[in-house]
Design a protein around this motif. Structure first.
Motif, PDB file in Angstrom:
ATOM      1  N   HIS A 261       0.865  -1.184   0.000  1.00 30.46           N
ATOM      2  CA  HIS A 261       0.000   0.000   0.000  1.00 30.46           C
ATOM      3  C   HIS A 261       0.897   1.228   0.000  1.00 30.46           C
ATOM      4  N   TRP A 262       0.286   2.378  -0.219  1.00 25.35           N
ATOM      5  CA  TRP A 262       1.048   3.631  -0.168  1.00 25.35           C
ATOM      6  C   TRP A 262       1.717   3.748   1.201  1.00 25.35           C
ATOM      7  N   SER A 263       2.986   4.131   1.205  1.00 25.73           N
ATOM      8  CA  SER A 263       3.646   4.216   2.513  1.00 25.73           C
ATOM      9  C   SER A 263       4.480   5.488   2.641  1.00 25.73           C
ATOM     10  N   CYS A 265       5.935   9.494   1.016  1.00 23.35           N
ATOM     11  CA  CYS A 265       6.832  10.070   0.013  1.00 23.35           C
ATOM     12  C   CYS A 265       8.273   9.611   0.257  1.00 23.35           C
ATOM     13  N   ALA A 266       8.937   9.215  -0.815  1.00 28.95           N
ATOM     14  CA  ALA A 266      10.293   8.665  -0.693  1.00 28.95           C
ATOM     15  C   ALA A 266      11.376   9.697  -1.041  1.00 28.95           C
ATOM     16  N   ALA A 267      10.957  10.946  -1.264  1.00 24.31           N
ATOM     17  CA  ALA A 267      11.924  11.970  -1.680  1.00 24.31           C
ATOM     18  C   ALA A 267      13.078  12.068  -0.681  1.00 24.31           C
ATOM     19  N   GLY A 268      14.284  12.124  -1.205  1.00 22.10           N
ATOM     20  CA  GLY A 268      15.466  12.289  -0.351  1.00 22.10           C
ATOM     21  C   GLY A 268      15.796  11.069   0.484  1.00 22.10           C
ATOM     22  N   GLY A 282      15.571  16.223  -3.445  1.00 26.81           N
ATOM     23  CA  GLY A 282      15.090  14.904  -2.998  1.00 26.81           C
ATOM     24  C   GLY A 282      14.173  14.252  -4.009  1.00 26.81           C
ATOM     25  N   CYS A 283      13.602  15.036  -4.907  1.00 27.96           N
ATOM     26  CA  CYS A 283      12.721  14.513  -5.966  1.00 27.96           C
ATOM     27  C   CYS A 283      12.775  15.533  -7.094  1.00 27.96           C
ATOM     28  N   PRO A 284      12.763  15.088  -8.355  1.00 30.47           N
ATOM     29  CA  PRO A 284      12.990  16.033  -9.449  1.00 30.47           C
ATOM     30  C   PRO A 284      11.928  17.111  -9.565  1.00 30.47           C
ATOM     31  N   SER A 285      10.716  16.816  -9.124  1.00 29.81           N
ATOM     32  CA  SER A 285       9.638  17.781  -9.362  1.00 29.81           C
ATOM     33  C   SER A 285       9.539  18.861  -8.296  1.00 29.81           C
ATOM     34  N   LEU A 286      10.193  18.670  -7.166  1.00 30.72           N
ATOM     35  CA  LEU A 286      10.039  19.630  -6.068  1.00 30.72           C
ATOM     36  C   LEU A 286      10.535  21.028  -6.445  1.00 30.72           C
ATOM     37  N   ALA A 287       9.938  22.035  -5.824  1.00 28.29           N
ATOM     38  CA  ALA A 287      10.305  23.427  -6.094  1.00 28.29           C
ATOM     39  C   ALA A 287      11.778  23.655  -5.743  1.00 28.29           C
ATOM     40  N   CYS A 339       1.924  12.882  -1.595  1.00 31.33           N
ATOM     41  CA  CYS A 339       3.025  13.413  -2.412  1.00 31.33           C
ATOM     42  C   CYS A 339       3.391  14.828  -1.951  1.00 31.33           C
ATOM     43  N   SER A 340       4.642  14.992  -1.540  1.00 28.06           N
ATOM     44  CA  SER A 340       5.105  16.296  -1.035  1.00 28.06           C
ATOM     45  C   SER A 340       5.016  17.356  -2.124  1.00 28.06           C
ATOM     46  N   TRP A 341       5.375  16.963  -3.339  1.00 27.48           N
ATOM     47  CA  TRP A 341       5.377  17.919  -4.455  1.00 27.48           C
ATOM     48  C   TRP A 341       3.977  18.474  -4.689  1.00 27.48           C
ATOM     49  N   THR A 342       2.996  17.567  -4.713  1.00 26.06           N
ATOM     50  CA  THR A 342       1.629  17.967  -5.028  1.00 26.06           C
ATOM     51  C   THR A 342       1.112  18.978  -4.013  1.00 26.06           C
TER      52      THR A 342
HETATM   53  S1  SF4 Z   1       7.410  14.479  -3.890  1.00 28.99           S
HETATM   54 FE1  SF4 Z   1       5.791  13.216  -4.785  1.00 28.99          FE
HETATM   55  S2  SF4 Z   1       6.690  12.469  -6.676  1.00 28.99           S
HETATM   56 FE2  SF4 Z   1       8.359  13.165  -5.390  1.00 28.99          FE
HETATM   57  S3  SF4 Z   1       9.061  11.327  -4.257  1.00 28.99           S
HETATM   58 FE3  SF4 Z   1       7.557  12.426  -2.975  1.00 28.99          FE
HETATM   59  S4  SF4 Z   1       5.644  11.401  -3.442  1.00 28.99           S
HETATM   60 FE4  SF4 Z   1       7.044  10.916  -5.092  1.00 28.99          FE
END
Ligand code: SF4
Ligand code: SF4
Lengths: 484, 66
Positions: A261-263, A265-268, A282-287, A339-342
């Protein structure tokens, strides 16, 4: 032809999680782009002024290999617009790092693709955001849909793994069934679904964004397509911002393995993003403004990964960092606000995410729904965020009963606090076998449907036993037939 | 409930999706077996009874899923 791994190389072991291995790295090779997407978060188009040189890129490859990276997604802009992209692919493959490129596919010509295949490229992911009319409009170039489909066909013919990513916004739902037919027809085997996020160009074109309450229509449609896809050899992959813990979580997050199941955000932690000028996140999409951990021109990649507070935000994250509805959510501990980015892109702080199926259903149960409204534009720089307000309103008459602007936000972390040296294995939830909702281990009565957890589990175990017996008998008979 | 041997990898949103993942779980396995069995059914009558049982279990699992 590259050797096919038998299982995704980005699957994580306990050791990967404990040691914070950046297993999957997403690397923007250049911001140069040949499309003009209305939802582009990085506002790609022109190269960054100070993109890494070939030599610097090759040093990054060596550093990634030392850190234990197993998969690199090359992105842009368009990665293929860098003349040395095949040199970088070759270097990654020399370390047996799985390498695939995500592309709009407009100019991934026969020659370009062949040179990447010769360098050892493993796979190609192509972005398709709807059928032709919608895709061409959103991507800003007439004919780009056809080019993208052609690229998929050619990549498949070249023996590469091929997949499609689709961004879902306010106008996408109606196109999804036909799009799935196209994707099956070209022979892609994975289809990632993700929501358009309020960043960069998407803030300028906020009519492209799905409203959170529209998840109530979208999710059943996705579940139906997931099921049809499985029967026809296409596996839908719900991206990290297709949230969370609703009635389909046990079906799709683990592709049928209900233990998954979802567990959070894995960023960084096991994911890293690198921008074309060497900025690490930590994630490509982050500001970039809030999450840049440093630049490989100033510090080694290892120093940035192990020492930067901006990279470590996810390692430090707890329920204390959640706010709004997420703060008191049943799943808060495991989910940590999705999702942290969202959520950061919407509200300027992560930890309060309206794009969540469980949350939309809970609001609906109370006669409420959530929508987002823009309050501030985004700067014209790459990965810039604006600001939105989440409004909670009565379904019956539209009266607004709450706004995110009035909710208390968590205090910023003390950046001097060191991140834990060892990563935490995410807690594992159980499933209520009566309603198929996830529950915290140890519950005796389901908080969602009121069922007796043990009785429901016993009944489900009996059904599993029957299924196993039925499969064993067919297998036995087939084996007998095959042996004669 | 036994532990999966691994944790599923992340699916960041600017990245290529997970390649080489496959459908897991009983329902996917049962459907695959059903299609294997149907291919053999024309020539070998005795798969038929076992296949019927399997189809019943598939129907139960499918109705539970919704
Ligand atoms: S910010 Fe969103 S897309 Fe990036 S690792 Fe976290 S959950 Fe995934
Ligand atoms: S409401 Fe927030 S914390 Fe709860 S499941 Fe949804 S995103 Fe996660």
């Amino acid at each position: 032809m590259p050797e096919e791994p038998r299982r995704p190389v980005r699957n994580l072991s306990d050791a990967d999680i404990r040691a914070f291995v950046p297993v999957h790295v997403i690397w923007e090779l250049t911001l140069a782009c040949d499309l003009k997407c209305m939802h582009c978060g990085s506002r790609a188009g022109h190269r960054r002024r100070t993109e890494l040189t070939t030599e610097e890129c090759l040093e990054v490859v060596e550093a990634l290999a030392r850190l234990g990276t197993r998969e690199v997604s090359l992105i842009g802009g368009e990665a293929y617009l860098r003349r040395d992209w095949t040199e970088i692919i070759r270097a990654l493959r020399a370390h047996e790092i799985y390498c695939a490129v995500q592309t709009g596919g407009r100019n991934l010509s026969v020659e370009r693709l062949q040179s990447a295949v010769d360098a050892g490229l493993n796979g190609v992911g192509v972005s398709l955001d709807g059928m032709q009319a919608l895709h061409d409009r959103v991507r800003g170039v007439q004919g780009s849909f056809q080019k993208a489909v052609d690229t998929l066909r050619r990549a498949r013919a070249a023996g590469l793994a091929i997949s499609v990513n689709t961004q879902v916004g306010a106008q996408t739902q109606g196109d999804l069934p036909e799009l799935m037919e196209t994707i099956i027809e070209v022979g892609a085997t994975q289809w990632q679904i993700q929501l358009t996020v309020a960043m960069g160009n998407a803030v300028d074109h906020d009519d492209l964004l799905l409203q959170p309450y529209e998840l109530l229509d979208l999710m059943p449609l996705l579940a139906r397509l997931y099921d049809e896809g499985v029967a026809r050899g296409l596996l839908m992959v719900v991206g990290n911002n297709i949230g969370y813990f609703g009635p389909y979580e046990h079906i799709w997050r683990g592709f049928g393995d209900e233990r998954v199941h979802w567990s959070g955000c894995a960023a960084g932690q096991t994911v890293m993003g690198i921008e074309a000028d060497g900025t690490v996140k930590g994630c490509p999409s982050l500001a970039t403004a809030d999450f840049a951990g440093g630049n490989v021109r100033d510090l080694t990649l290892d120093e940035i990964w192990r020492g930067s507070a901006a990279i470590h935000f996810g390692r430090l994250r707890s329920v204390e960092d959640l706010w709004g509805f997420c703060r008191s959510c049943y799943y808060a501990e495991v989910c940590r606000g999705g999702c942290s980015w969202t959520s950061h892109s919407l509200l300027g702080v992560p930890g309060n995410n309206p794009y969540c199926h469980y949350r939309a259903l809970e609001h609906q149960r109370r006669g409420l729904r959530e929508r987002v409204a823009k309050v501030r534009e985004a700067a014209k720089t790459p990965f810039a965020v604006g600001e939105f307000e989440v409004l909670t309103e009565r379904i019956a008459d539209g009266t607004v009963v709450a706004s995110s602007t009035l909710q208390a936000r968590p205090k910023k972390h003390d950046v001097r606090a060191p991140a834990p040296a060892i990563g935490q294995i995410p807690p594992r939830l159980d499933l209520c076998r009566a309603c198929d909702a996830y529950i915290i281990a140890g519950e005796t009565t389901c908080p969602h449907c009121g069922a007796d957890i043990r009785a429901a589990a016993a009944e489900s175990a009996e059904a599993a036993r029957r299924r196993a017996a039925a499969m064993a008998e067919v297998e036995r008979q087939l084996a007998r037939i095959r042996s004669v | 409930m036994t532990e999966p041997p691994y944790h599923q990898g992340p699916r960041p949103l600017y990245a290529v999706t997970i390649h080489h993942c496959i459908a897991e779980g009983d329902l996917a396995k049962m459907r695959q077996l059903r299609s294997d069995a149907e291919k053999h059914l024309a020539d070998h009558g005795d798969v038929a009874a076992a296949l019927e049982v399997l189809k019943t279990e598939i129907a139960k699992a499918e109705s539970k899923k919704r």
